[in-house]
Write an enzyme that holds these catalytic residues in place. Sequence first.
Site, PDB file in Angstrom:
ATOM      1  N   LEU A  51       0.891  -1.171   0.000  1.00 28.07           N
ATOM      2  CA  LEU A  51       0.000   0.000   0.000  1.00 28.07           C
ATOM      3  C   LEU A  51       0.923   1.213   0.000  1.00 28.07           C
ATOM      4  O   LEU A  51       1.794   1.342   0.857  1.00 28.07           O
ATOM      5  CB  LEU A  51      -0.872  -0.031   1.265  1.00 28.07           C
ATOM      6  CG  LEU A  51      -1.622   1.234   1.687  1.00 28.07           C
ATOM      7  CD1 LEU A  51      -2.526   1.757   0.600  1.00 28.07           C
ATOM      8  CD2 LEU A  51      -2.440   0.939   2.941  1.00 28.07           C
ATOM      9  N   SER A  52       0.744   2.111  -0.963  1.00 29.23           N
ATOM     10  CA  SER A  52       1.632   3.271  -1.079  1.00 29.23           C
ATOM     11  C   SER A  52       1.507   4.193   0.130  1.00 29.23           C
ATOM     12  O   SER A  52       0.449   4.270   0.760  1.00 29.23           O
ATOM     13  CB  SER A  52       1.279   4.087  -2.320  1.00 29.23           C
ATOM     14  OG  SER A  52       1.324   3.294  -3.464  1.00 29.23           O
TER      15      SER A  52
END
Length: 222
Positions: free
Chosen positions: A67-68
């Site tokens: 997940l960025s």
Amino acid sequence: MSSLQGLGMMSRRTRLRMIDRLRAEGISDKRVLDVMAETPRHIFLDEAMAHRAYDDVSLPIGYGQTLSQPWVVARMTELLLSLGPRRRVLEIGTGSGYQTAILSPLVHEVISIERIQPLQKKARERHALMNLNNISYFHSDGEFGLESKAPYDAIISTAAPEQVPQSLLDQLAPSGVLVIPVGAQEQRLNLFSRRADEEVFDRIVCESVFFVPLVSGGLVHA
Ligand code: SAH
């Protein structure tokens, strides 16, 4: 899966601190900041990772994917909206579904492609919990976009190719934009925009980033 409650109250305060940090780091689009302030990021992570949800880091979501970090999500969304409002948006790399959830209230419709089916299934459940209902899902290889639903007012890729696939540019509507990290060792965010009346694409090279690679083929099934 974590519920919307529980961590909820605690995370609202933490989320507002995250928003202050994003502002200090140069994110200025109020629409993006408002949606990120309201979106529970912790529900997009497995329980064991949820306590780190609002740190400014990327976090593992399984299957070797991440997940960025909040800043990257904010910046990409800001770039996507920077040249005018967007109706139909193609997202490549549903992943946890967090970026999708940020886009959903800001555009008319999101079409999201993911090659790892179990990730997409979880993302879908999270969106249902949040009552986001303008998202459609495709379990397929997004390397060359999704021709059957083209053209798009915007395409966003949350995985990085070494070079920009021409087919993604071809699937843009007139005045459409493509936001995409590009590069192998060294990646930069790129904003491409198609001119309104010719098949010419303008390109702006933005910040250095680090994304998982855009993988060719090899679908993973549940
Ligand atoms: N936007 C996601 C980030 C996930 S990381 C989030 O907010 O969580 C990038 C995602 O792109 C991964 O889930 C990976 O499986 C997916 N991906 C990589 N190559 C792909 C391809 N060719 N087609 C579709 N999805 C791809």
